[in-house]
Design a protein around this motif. Structure first.
Motif, PDB file in Angstrom:
ATOM      1  N   VAL A 171       0.846  -1.191   0.000  1.00  0.00           N
ATOM      2  CA  VAL A 171       0.000   0.000   0.000  1.00  0.00           C
ATOM      3  C   VAL A 171       0.885   1.245   0.000  1.00  0.00           C
ATOM      4  CG1 VAL A 171      -1.745   1.276   1.290  1.00  0.00           C
ATOM      5  CG2 VAL A 171      -1.826  -1.234   1.209  1.00  0.00           C
ATOM      6  N   ASN A 174      -2.874   6.252   1.715  1.00  0.00           N
ATOM      7  CA  ASN A 174      -3.996   5.900   2.597  1.00  0.00           C
ATOM      8  C   ASN A 174      -5.282   5.577   1.845  1.00  0.00           C
ATOM      9  OD1 ASN A 174      -4.754   8.511   1.881  1.00  0.00           O
ATOM     10  ND2 ASN A 174      -4.353   9.389   3.910  1.00  0.00           N
ATOM     11  N   PHE A 177      -5.699   1.851   1.367  1.00  0.00           N
ATOM     12  CA  PHE A 177      -5.635   0.998   2.568  1.00  0.00           C
ATOM     13  C   PHE A 177      -6.893   0.155   2.760  1.00  0.00           C
ATOM     14  CE2 PHE A 177      -5.855   0.094   7.117  1.00  0.00           C
ATOM     15  CZ  PHE A 177      -4.575  -0.378   7.360  1.00  0.00           C
TER      16      PHE A 177
END
Length: 325
Positions: A171, A174, A177
């Motif tokens: 990842v 964010n 995620f």
């Protein structure tokens, strides 16, 4: 007299196809001068011996079966089930109750090493470094900003109790995620979020030989993919170079750490440990107590580089099993 050996395959996880390949390789290379091998498939409540292209039901009460009106019992078990219930200690507990020896680590040690987060956290207490990590449970809330601050991006999101790189994502930001977390939760109810350590990935196989703990030549793993995922492992998208192209200092470091972990955790049988090498530091990725044994797997490559045939390797692990029984 030859000993009946159950070569276990199957399991209740995504790794079943790899398990079948591992069991097939063991069956083809076991020393039939001393052992009578039988493929035993375990999947959920369906337990059977695969014999002459047909299924023979197993009696779970004593792990026996009928062949030509004769009851066949096993003197030992060669575990080739990756994932649950073969790698997490469940079947080991069953065989302990029946007093049937097996070629791998015990129930407690298997359960511990199968839980990556708990195993790595424990080993940090013994100065075995690993990447920073947090553990998330399914259906619990989490603070993404706190995770970002503590772990950072890029990071790895992966099932805590699974193997063969199923469900793993790298990842970078964010916004990626949530999808990565959902992917990992398909394979386990616990997910490990781990910081990215940039370096050279290497793997070290360990086996007991007489009174000596043998560390096989290291394997260096490179991939054209973003990381060593399932496609890279099993679909030809990686190069596994044995022996690894690392310095003698790094080789000695990884082999010494691998032996230390093996002894600390009271492990048995063939074990593979994966590390990232960075600036003369080795960061543990995970401990594999039932490493893959397919044609594409790392342990067979390392054994060959060491000068040990597969027949010798499997004979050694069975000899160790009966010696430890």
């Amino acid at each position: 007299m030859k000993k009946n050996i159950a070569i276990l395959r199957g399991g209740n996880s995504s790794e079943i196809a790899i398990s079948i390949k591992s069991a097939d390789l063991v069956y083809k290379n076991i020393d039939t001068e001393f052992y009578v091998p039988f493929i035993v498939h375990i999947e959920g409540l369906d337990w059977f011996v695969w014999h002459n292209e047909s299924k023979i039901e197993l009696d779970k009460n004593d792990f026996s079966f009928q062949l030509n009106n004769k009851k066949i019992k096993f003197e030992g078990v060669f575990m080739a089930i990756h994932g649950t219930p073969g790698e997490d200690g469940i079947l080991q507990g069953y065989f302990d109750l029946l007093n049937i020896p097996y070629n791998c680590s015990g129930a407690f040690e298997s359960a511990l090493t199968f839980n990556k987060a708990m195993c790595n956290a424990l080993l940090k207490q013994f100065n075995i470094p690993s990447a920073k990590a947090v553990l998330l449970n399914k259906n619990e809330t989490y603070d993404l900003l706190k995770i970002e601050k503590e772990i950072g991006f890029p990071c790895f999101v992966k099932p805590n109790r699974a193997g063969s790189s199923f469900g793993i994502s790298k990842v970078y930001k964010n916004t990626e995620f949530k999808q990565a977390l959902s992917k990992a939760f398909i394979h386990d109810s616990q997910v490990m979020v781990e910081s990215f350590v940039e370096g050279t990935e290497v793997s070290c196989g360990i086996i007991q030989k007489a009174e000596t703990l043998v560390a096989f030549p290291l394997t260096e793993i490179t991939t054209e993919n973003d990381f060593f995922d399932y496609e890279a492992k099993y679909n030809g998208k990686s190069d596994e170079i044995t022996p690894a192209r690392v310095s003698d200092l790094d080789k000695d470091l990884v082999q010494t750490l691998s032996k230390k972990i093996y002894k600390l955790l009271n492990l048995k049988g063939m074990v593979r440990m994966d590390f990232i090498l960075e600036n003369q530091q080795a960061y543990l990725i995970e401990v594999n107590t039932i490493p893959g044994l397919s044609e594409e797997s790392i342990i067979p490559q390392q054994s060959k580089s060491y000068g040990m045939s597969l027949k010798e390797l499997f004979s050694l692990t069975l000899m160790n099993m009966f010696k430890n029984d």
